[in-house]
Scaffold this motif. Structure first.
Motif, PDB file in Angstrom:
ATOM      1  N   ILE A   1     -11.182  -2.042   0.616  1.00  0.00           N
ATOM      2  CA  ILE A   1      -9.924  -0.938  -0.253  1.00  0.00           C
ATOM      3  C   ILE A   1     -10.167  -0.621  -0.702  1.00  0.00           C
ATOM      4  CG2 ILE A   1      -8.065  -2.698   0.614  1.00  0.00           C
ATOM      5  CD1 ILE A   1      -8.254  -4.479  -1.496  1.00  0.00           C
ATOM      6  N   GLY A   2      -9.367   0.331  -1.998  1.00  0.00           N
ATOM      7  CA  GLY A   2      -9.149   0.975  -3.121  1.00  0.00           C
ATOM      8  C   GLY A   2      -8.320   0.537  -4.209  1.00  0.00           C
ATOM      9  N   ALA A   3      -6.670   1.176  -3.896  1.00  0.00           N
ATOM     10  CA  ALA A   3      -5.691   1.043  -4.149  1.00  0.00           C
ATOM     11  C   ALA A   3      -5.166   0.480  -3.553  1.00  0.00           C
ATOM     12  CB  ALA A   3      -5.645   2.351  -4.805  1.00  0.00           C
ATOM     13  N   TRP A   4      -5.269  -1.042  -4.607  1.00  0.00           N
ATOM     14  CA  TRP A   4      -4.588  -2.456  -4.221  1.00  0.00           C
ATOM     15  C   TRP A   4      -3.991  -3.244  -5.084  1.00  0.00           C
ATOM     16  CZ3 TRP A   4      -5.316  -5.318   0.593  1.00  0.00           C
ATOM     17  CH2 TRP A   4      -4.029  -5.810   1.055  1.00  0.00           C
ATOM     18  N   SER A   5      -2.496  -3.125  -5.942  1.00  0.00           N
ATOM     19  CA  SER A   5      -2.683  -3.699  -7.268  1.00  0.00           C
ATOM     20  C   SER A   5      -2.178  -5.659  -7.168  1.00  0.00           C
ATOM     21  CB  SER A   5      -0.944  -3.656  -7.318  1.00  0.00           C
ATOM     22  OG  SER A   5       0.639  -3.918  -6.400  1.00  0.00           O
ATOM     23  N   ASP A   6      -1.859  -6.260  -5.611  1.00  0.00           N
ATOM     24  CA  ASP A   6      -2.192  -7.360  -5.836  1.00  0.00           C
ATOM     25  C   ASP A   6      -2.302  -7.892  -4.325  1.00  0.00           C
ATOM     26  OD1 ASP A   6      -1.822 -10.070  -6.427  1.00  0.00           O
ATOM     27  OD2 ASP A   6       0.493  -9.811  -6.451  1.00  0.00           O
ATOM     28  N   PRO A   7      -3.857  -7.473  -3.460  1.00  0.00           N
ATOM     29  CA  PRO A   7      -4.470  -8.346  -2.404  1.00  0.00           C
ATOM     30  C   PRO A   7      -3.453  -9.761  -2.139  1.00  0.00           C
ATOM     31  CG  PRO A   7      -5.639  -7.482  -3.294  1.00  0.00           C
ATOM     32  CD  PRO A   7      -4.563  -7.410  -4.501  1.00  0.00           C
ATOM     33  N   PRO A   8      -2.933 -10.070  -0.824  1.00  0.00           N
ATOM     34  CA  PRO A   8      -2.220 -11.531  -0.883  1.00  0.00           C
ATOM     35  C   PRO A   8      -3.535 -12.132  -0.298  1.00  0.00           C
ATOM     36  CG  PRO A   8      -1.042  -9.981   0.587  1.00  0.00           C
ATOM     37  CD  PRO A   8      -2.139  -9.611  -0.350  1.00  0.00           C
ATOM     38  N   VAL A   9      -4.677 -11.564  -0.789  1.00  0.00           N
ATOM     39  CA  VAL A   9      -5.825 -12.644   0.234  1.00  0.00           C
ATOM     40  C   VAL A   9      -7.098 -12.665  -1.286  1.00  0.00           C
ATOM     41  CG1 VAL A   9      -5.649 -12.104   2.818  1.00  0.00           C
ATOM     42  CG2 VAL A   9      -6.763 -10.489   0.647  1.00  0.00           C
ATOM     43  N   ALA A  10      -7.873 -13.817  -1.274  1.00  0.00           N
ATOM     44  CA  ALA A  10      -8.701 -13.649  -2.184  1.00  0.00           C
ATOM     45  C   ALA A  10     -10.210 -13.403  -1.000  1.00  0.00           C
ATOM     46  CB  ALA A  10      -9.020 -15.788  -2.428  1.00  0.00           C
ATOM     47  N   THR A  11     -10.714 -13.292  -0.346  1.00  0.00           N
ATOM     48  CA  THR A  11     -11.909 -12.926  -0.369  1.00  0.00           C
ATOM     49  C   THR A  11     -11.984 -11.345   0.460  1.00  0.00           C
ATOM     50  OG1 THR A  11     -11.744 -13.701   2.171  1.00  0.00           O
ATOM     51  CG2 THR A  11     -12.571 -15.045  -0.485  1.00  0.00           C
ATOM     52  N   GLN A  12     -12.679 -10.951   0.726  1.00  0.00           N
ATOM     53  CA  GLN A  12     -12.952  -9.815   1.129  1.00  0.00           C
ATOM     54  C   GLN A  12     -13.140  -9.942   2.889  1.00  0.00           C
ATOM     55  OE1 GLN A  12     -14.408  -6.972  -0.205  1.00  0.00           O
ATOM     56  NE2 GLN A  12     -14.250  -5.493   1.657  1.00  0.00           N
TER      57      GLN A  12
END
Length: 757
Positions: free
Chosen positions: A247-258
């Protein structure tokens, strides 16, 4: 002046370092500009990486040499863009490289020290393709851009819409207002081979390797292209694939890992890799690297290394990035498999379109798992650019581990006996003077299309191919036997006009030197001798008291055809009733491929009707146009071309569609789709592109090539692209693969009971 030294570079003064750094910088920038601007590589990856390594060492020794615009601090190129510029919402970084287990483990241990806590690593294959950024707003694809210089790329949205597997609308709900998804566009090995086969069938240039083909395919414009050019453009784009890797721009991804990111992207319908693994230690990551280094040829697409990332997203922010690459990821680059061998000769081979191609003939060398003796050098300009002389020791590799490629000479090993290659002035097969087809062409061609044995051989092999009449037994060896036999002196076929007139006695006594399918050059056995065969050898009848399968032949009495000869004659007889469009492809008319041939066959119903049509009548057929119309008119003006049609017809070949009522009428009357126009686009499960069109035609419908108000149905699968968007805009009914099957088998009324799309 004081000298400084590094372990991988000899002692060097500041002045010498400055001169060397300037030279390296110019070479790197020239290579970047050529690759990003012209989609062509002037150097191989290994050489480019070596230049970058040397520059990095020099800049570490003398930091004053590193300017803000140094290649070690910048990415790609943003000048001379072919498309409109697009500014990425978040910088699109590159990756730093390592080239050994020691370098990788050193990086991984530093990451663990800087993190200050246990680190898990995600390991994935490094696809050798073109970086792409997809911008989705609330789940809808709004733009696609190349990396460019990391901040500004090129807008390739319209081309990306034609790539199979890229969703225009993400699955599910609750998508973020804005997200940039990063991935790699590539050709898998099988699709690259199919693309080059398509290029060859159309008489166009072949691509040297999948990566440059992918870049060139994505960065092509539709404006100004002919109908044939648009068909070729769609063919290339539809074969591309994408794998997303972050991912590039993403303000608040709902996951903690790649790895969690990958699972989420997959749930949205985005294509992710099946080959990644999360491991608990640097040593486990190193084992992953070594395993795939040993099995890199088992993958369906090319890889040039392994990417290792810190799996925990919070650590990405903590570790940060340099001006060009993240500190939480690294690329382990595999060395290209290459060997040294002797360039014995450079010979010229002529293909079915008349193009004269120089090929390197080398002492046999095992590289990337197979023995290589020959490799294309493309044209005389490429030979000069590579700087190779006959007799040189050369560096050979498999480009993308698939195609043999001559990288260049080992100049230090020259002894003065080497000689320069001179492009012949005449065709090596028929003696005709070679010349460019038109002013400005680099390629030279043999103009003797009618009777040049090499061109006739190529055309006959094309007739037997799956895209032509699909004749079992009419392949590489039999085509050569019929047109270029070692004996008899006069071949059974001087042109393809006599193909359906072949008799059993024409196949007796033929010996042929087997030629390589790719190069057209004589194939060699392991002992260096020519591979000579007798594909249609006569056999004595077993009822003959003198039957001896290994005995001499002393007459025709008591002889029967060999199995291969009998099968060829049987299959030629069966081919006389093949579909009309296959005959049209087999006539080898320039620009007339399967798509145009189907359109012509459906509209006109016979070769005679096509032959009698005016330019406007030909050009007015959907999917044909002016370029193909002119090509057809030119083809029928040649007397020996007309002789092919006349002799095939006289021999019983069915150059018509039975029951076709004439130009402009549907090919099948009374079918369930009679009077309806259906457009098939994207990947429809259970159908190839040609198979979907054939299903429409056999059901009595018209297989449209574009969507308009006159279109009744659009069958759309993954990668449908602009045709799907046009159907939605016009309100044309859209079907999935299951509904399409119902439509062509049972008709539109049966759709009322099927579930809506």
């Amino acid at each position: 002046m004081a000298k400084r030294a590094a372990p991988d570079l000899p002692d060097i003064t500041l002045d010498d370092a400055r001169t060397r750094a300037q030279s390296l910088t110019e070479q790197i920038i020239a290579a970047r500009d050529t690759y990003y601007g012209a989609d062509a590589a002037v150097v191989d990856d290994a050489t480019y990486d070596e230049w970058m390594q040397q520059l990095e060492v020099l800049e570490r020794l003398y930091p004053e040499l590193q300017g803000q615009d140094s290649p070690t601090l910048t990415i790609g190129a943003a000048e001379n863009l072919l498309f409109a510029p697009v500014e990425h919402a978040e910088r699109m970084l590159s990756l730093d490289n390592v080239f050994s287990d020691e370098e990788f483990l050193s990086w991984a241990r530093k990451v663990q020290r800087d993190a200050g806590r246990p680190v898990r690593f995600l390991c994935e294959l490094k696809i050798d393709g073109l970086a792409l950024s997809l911008r989705y707003e609330r789940g809808r694809l709004v733009s696609a851009a190349t990396r460019g210089d990391g901040r500004v790329g090129e807008d390739v949205t319209e081309n990306v819409r034609q790539i199979s597997g890229i969703p225009l609308q993400l699955r599910g709900s609750g998508h973020p207002p804005l997200v940039e998804v990063r991935g790699e566009v590539f050709f898998n090995v099988a699709e690259f081979a199919a693309l080059n086969a398509f290029q060859e069938s159309a008489g166009d240039r072949l691509f040297a390797n999948p990566r440059n083909a992918a870049s060139g395919s994505l960065r092509q414009k539709a404006e100004g292209k002919s109908e044939r050019g648009l068909e070729a453009m769609h063919e290339r784009l539809s074969r591309l694939r994408l794998t997303v890797h972050g991912i590039g721009a993403w303000s608040d991804p709902p996951v903690a890992t790649q790895s969690g990111v990958y699972e989420l992207l997959k749930s949205w319908g985005l294509p992710t890799s099946d080959y990644y693994r999360v491991v608990d230690s640097a040593e486990d990551a190193d084992a992953f690297i070594r395993h795939h280094g040993e099995h890199r040829h088992d993958i369906e697409h090319e890889i040039d290394g392994i990417v290792v990332k810190v799996d925990e997203l919070a650590l990405h922010d903590e570790l940060g990035a340099t001006s060009r690459a993240p500190r939480w990821a690294i690329a382990y680059k595999y060395p290209p498999e290459q060997v040294n061998t002797k360039l014995v000769d450079i010979v010229v081979s002529v293909g079915r379109t008349g193009r004269a191609t120089p090929f390197a003939v080398m002492e046999p060398a095992r590289v990337a798992g197979s023995v290589v003796r020959q490799a294309t050098l493309h044209n005389q300009d490429v030979v000069k650019a590579k700087g190779v002389l006959i007799g040189d020791t050369i560096v050979l590799r498999k480009a993308g581990d698939v195609i043999p490629e001559v990288l260049g000479p080992v100049v230090e090993l020259r002894d003065g006996t080497e000689r320069e290659f001179i492009m012949p002035a005449n065709c090596p097969d028929c003696g005709s003077p070679l010349a460019p087809a038109k002013e400005g062409d680099i390629d030279l061609r043999c103009p003797n299309a009618r009777s040049c044995p090499a061109q006739v051989r190529g055309r006959v092999e094309h007739i037997g191919s799956r895209g032509g009449l699909d004749i079992e037994g009419l392949g590489e060896v039999s085509a050569a036997a019929l047109t270029q036999p070692a004996k008899p002196e006069v071949p059974p076929l001087v042109t393809e006009a006599g193909l359906f007139d072949l008799r059993p006695e024409d196949l007796f006594g033929i010996d042929v030197v087997v030629r390589d399918a790719e190069t057209g050059l004589p194939r060699l056995r392991d002992d260096g001798s020519f591979d000579t065969r007798s594909p249609f050898r006569r056999q004595r009848k077993k009822t003959d008291p003198a039957f001896d399968p290994d005995g001499p032949f002393d007459g025709d009495a008591g002889f029967i055809l060999s199995k291969s000869a009998q099968e060829l004659l049987t299959n030629l007889e069966l081919a006389k009733t093949k579909d009309l469009w296959r005959f049209l492809v087999s006539l080898n008319v320039r620009h007339v491929g399967p798509v145009a041939a189907r359109a012509l066959a459906q509209w006109f119903g016979s070769v005679d009707a096509i032959r009698a049509a005016t330019r406007d009548e030909l050009a007015g057929v959907e999917g044909v146009g002016g370029i193909i119309a002119d090509s057809l008119l030119d083809w029928f003006e040649v007397d020996w071309h007309c002789d092919i049609v006349d002799r095939w017809t006289a021999a019983g070949a069915q150059l018509t569609t039975p029951g076709h009522p004439g130009p402009g009428a549907a090919a099948v009357e009374g079918g369930v789709l009679e009077g309806l126009t259906v457009v098939a686009t994207g990947s429809l499960e259970g159908y190839s592109r040609e198979g979907a069109q054939e299903a429409i035609i056999k059901a009595g419908g018209k297989a449209g090539s574009s969507v308009s108000k006159k279109t009744d149905f659009v069958a759309a699968g993954p990668g449908a692209g602009s045709k799907l968007a046009k159907a939605e805009e016009l309100g044309v009914r859209i079907l999935d693969a299951a509904q399409f099957r119902i439509l062509v088998e049972q008709g539109p009324a049966a759709l009322d009971t099927a579930a809506p799309r």
